[in-house]
Structures are given as structure tokens and as C-alpha cells.
Design a protein around this motif. Structure first.
Motif, mmCIF file in Angstrom:
data_model
loop_
_atom_site.group_PDB
_atom_site.id
_atom_site.type_symbol
_atom_site.label_atom_id
_atom_site.label_comp_id
_atom_site.label_asym_id
_atom_site.label_seq_id
_atom_site.Cartn_x
_atom_site.Cartn_y
_atom_site.Cartn_z
ATOM 1 N N GLY A 88 0.809 -1.213 0.000
ATOM 2 C CA GLY A 88 0.000 0.000 0.000
ATOM 3 C C GLY A 88 0.848 1.271 0.000
ATOM 4 O O GLY A 88 0.399 2.335 -0.427
ATOM 5 N N GLU A 89 2.089 1.156 0.459
ATOM 6 C CA GLU A 89 2.994 2.306 0.484
ATOM 7 C C GLU A 89 3.368 2.764 -0.925
ATOM 8 O O GLU A 89 3.861 3.870 -1.112
ATOM 9 C CB GLU A 89 4.274 1.963 1.247
ATOM 10 C CG GLU A 89 4.068 1.684 2.717
ATOM 11 C CD GLU A 89 5.356 1.259 3.406
ATOM 12 O OE1 GLU A 89 6.415 1.844 3.098
ATOM 13 O OE2 GLU A 89 5.308 0.344 4.235
ATOM 14 N N LEU A 90 3.142 1.909 -1.896
ATOM 15 C CA LEU A 90 3.537 2.228 -3.270
ATOM 16 C C LEU A 90 2.557 3.153 -3.989
ATOM 17 O O LEU A 90 2.882 3.681 -5.045
ATOM 18 C CB LEU A 90 3.706 0.939 -4.082
ATOM 19 C CG LEU A 90 4.780 -0.012 -3.590
ATOM 20 C CD1 LEU A 90 4.771 -1.297 -4.399
ATOM 21 C CD2 LEU A 90 6.141 0.652 -3.657
ATOM 22 N N GLU A 91 1.387 3.378 -3.424
ATOM 23 C CA GLU A 91 0.363 4.198 -4.076
ATOM 24 C C GLU A 91 0.864 5.575 -4.460
ATOM 25 O O GLU A 91 0.576 6.074 -5.541
ATOM 26 C CB GLU A 91 -0.862 4.342 -3.169
ATOM 27 C CG GLU A 91 -1.688 3.089 -3.095
ATOM 28 C CD GLU A 91 -2.902 3.282 -2.218
ATOM 29 O OE1 GLU A 91 -3.461 4.401 -2.200
ATOM 30 O OE2 GLU A 91 -3.291 2.316 -1.547
ATOM 31 N N TRP A 92 1.649 6.208 -3.612
ATOM 32 C CA TRP A 92 2.110 7.579 -3.858
ATOM 33 C C TRP A 92 3.227 7.654 -4.888
ATOM 34 O O TRP A 92 3.627 8.729 -5.315
ATOM 35 C CB TRP A 92 2.525 8.252 -2.557
ATOM 36 C CG TRP A 92 3.671 7.564 -1.865
ATOM 37 C CD1 TRP A 92 3.580 6.586 -0.929
ATOM 38 C CD2 TRP A 92 5.060 7.811 -2.049
ATOM 39 N NE1 TRP A 92 4.837 6.188 -0.531
ATOM 40 C CE2 TRP A 92 5.776 6.938 -1.214
ATOM 41 C CE3 TRP A 92 5.790 8.677 -2.852
ATOM 42 C CZ2 TRP A 92 7.154 6.897 -1.147
ATOM 43 C CZ3 TRP A 92 7.182 8.640 -2.784
ATOM 44 C CH2 TRP A 92 7.842 7.763 -1.945
ATOM 45 N N LEU A 93 3.755 6.519 -5.343
ATOM 46 C CA LEU A 93 4.849 6.523 -6.321
ATOM 47 C C LEU A 93 4.383 6.755 -7.752
ATOM 48 O O LEU A 93 5.196 6.982 -8.633
ATOM 49 C CB LEU A 93 5.622 5.200 -6.275
ATOM 50 C CG LEU A 93 6.554 4.989 -5.107
ATOM 51 C CD1 LEU A 93 7.235 3.634 -5.218
ATOM 52 C CD2 LEU A 93 7.599 6.089 -5.037
ATOM 53 N N GLY A 94 3.081 6.674 -8.019
ATOM 54 C CA GLY A 94 2.593 6.856 -9.381
ATOM 55 C C GLY A 94 3.008 5.727 -10.292
ATOM 56 O O GLY A 94 3.523 5.946 -11.391
ATOM 57 N N LEU A 95 2.802 4.513 -9.851
ATOM 58 C CA LEU A 95 3.237 3.349 -10.612
ATOM 59 C C LEU A 95 2.401 3.074 -11.855
ATOM 60 O O LEU A 95 2.703 2.156 -12.605
ATOM 61 C CB LEU A 95 3.259 2.110 -9.709
ATOM 62 C CG LEU A 95 4.239 2.169 -8.530
ATOM 63 C CD1 LEU A 95 4.197 0.870 -7.738
ATOM 64 C CD2 LEU A 95 5.647 2.453 -9.006
ATOM 65 N N ASP A 96 1.381 3.886 -12.115
ATOM 66 C CA ASP A 96 0.574 3.701 -13.326
ATOM 67 C C ASP A 96 1.437 3.794 -14.579
ATOM 68 O O ASP A 96 1.182 3.136 -15.576
ATOM 69 C CB ASP A 96 -0.538 4.750 -13.405
ATOM 70 C CG ASP A 96 -1.557 4.591 -12.295
ATOM 71 O OD1 ASP A 96 -1.588 3.516 -11.654
ATOM 72 O OD2 ASP A 96 -2.313 5.541 -12.061
ATOM 73 N N SER A 97 2.490 4.605 -14.548
ATOM 74 C CA SER A 97 3.351 4.770 -15.718
ATOM 75 C C SER A 97 4.135 3.500 -16.035
ATOM 76 O O SER A 97 4.646 3.354 -17.144
ATOM 77 C CB SER A 97 4.302 5.950 -15.524
ATOM 78 O OG SER A 97 5.069 5.776 -14.362
#
Length: 153
Positions: A88-97
Motif C-alpha cells: 500500500g505504500e507504493l500508491e504515492w509513487l505513481g506506478l501507473d506509468s
């Protein structure tokens, strides 16, 4: 899916393997890099990214968590999730790209990002072996199978 194991006698062999895999790559790819600290994951990633055409310094993403690079008309991403305690910590990384068509994604410690990462094409399991390293290559998609089939034996 298929797999194989290779012995990497020293750092030069790990660098050569990274270059070899990059040269065989035809498009985008998601690679999960497994292994203990010091097993060769970052060394491989640096050689792989340089061989793809990254001209700038390839930094370890240990503290930034993700580093992005422009390679011609596509993007490459190198993630190190060692410091992540919960996906869940990864949400703020913008991994959609990471899901961009043609993107190349290398993920160290992928087990810490389960559910937040794109589907894997190739898993590389690095380990210490006889004074050097060994890597087990496991294709997890048709793309991964094609890549492994195109590597010199």
C-alpha cells in the motif's frame, strides 16, 4: 513456463549477462529481480539499462524507490522495494506509468510490492554460488518465453 540457470563467475560475467539480455530484448518487458543482498541484482540492472541506451548515471533506487529513464521513444524504470513494508505504500509513487506500452521495468524485491506491480514477464533469481553468482531465469509470459528463446546458449 520455461527456465534455465546460468553461472556468473564474477562481476564481469554479471555485467555481460545484463548486456546480453538487453540486446535480445525487442520491446517492453517486466523483470522481477530476486536474491539476497549482494547477490548481483543492482549490478545486473545497471548493465542491462546501459545496454538499452541509458546514457546518464544509473543510480541504485534504494532510497528513491524508483528511477525512471528515457530510452529513445520508450521509458525504463528501476525499482528497489527493499524498504517497503506494505504494498500500500507504493500508491504515492505513481506506478501507473509502469504499464506504458513498451516500458521496461526492473523490480528488485518484488515480493514487497505484490498486487501493486504490473504482471511479470521474466523472473531472475540471483544467488551466491562457488565464489561467484548464479541466476535462474524463469519466463512468466509469452514475451518472457520469446526472450529466453532468443538468448545464446
Amino acid at each position: 513456463m520455461s527456465g534455465e540457470e546460468r553461472v556468473l563467475a564474477d562481476e564481469d560475467a554479471t555485467l555481460a549477462f545484463g548486456r546480453e539480455l538487453a540486446v535480445a530484448l525487442q520491446g517492453g518487458l517486466v523483470v522481477f529481480l530476486h536474491g539476497d543482498l549482494g547477490a548481483g541484482k543492482t549490478t545486473f540492472a545497471r548493465a542491462f539499462l546501459r545496454a538499452l541506451g541509458v546514457g546518464e548515471r544509473v543510480k541504485s533506487p534504494t532510497y528513491s524507490l524508483v528511477e525512471g529513464y528515457d530510452i529513445g521513444d520508450r521509458r525504463a524504470f528501476h525499482l528497489d522495494l527493499y524498504r517497503i513494508a506494505d504494498p500500500g505504500e507504493l500508491e504515492w509513487l505513481g506506478l501507473d506509468s509502469l504499464a506504458e506500452p513498451g516500458a521496461v521495468v526492473l523490480v528488485e524485491w518484488p515480493e514487497r510490492g505484490v498486487g501493486a506491480l504490473p504482471p511479470v514477464d521474466l523472473e531472475l533469481h540471483f544467488r551466491h554460488a562457488d565464489g561467484g553468482r548464479a541466476v535462474r531465469l524463469e519466463a512468466r509470459s509469452v514475451l518472457g518465453e520469446r526472450l529466453l528463446a532468443g538468448l545464446p546458449r
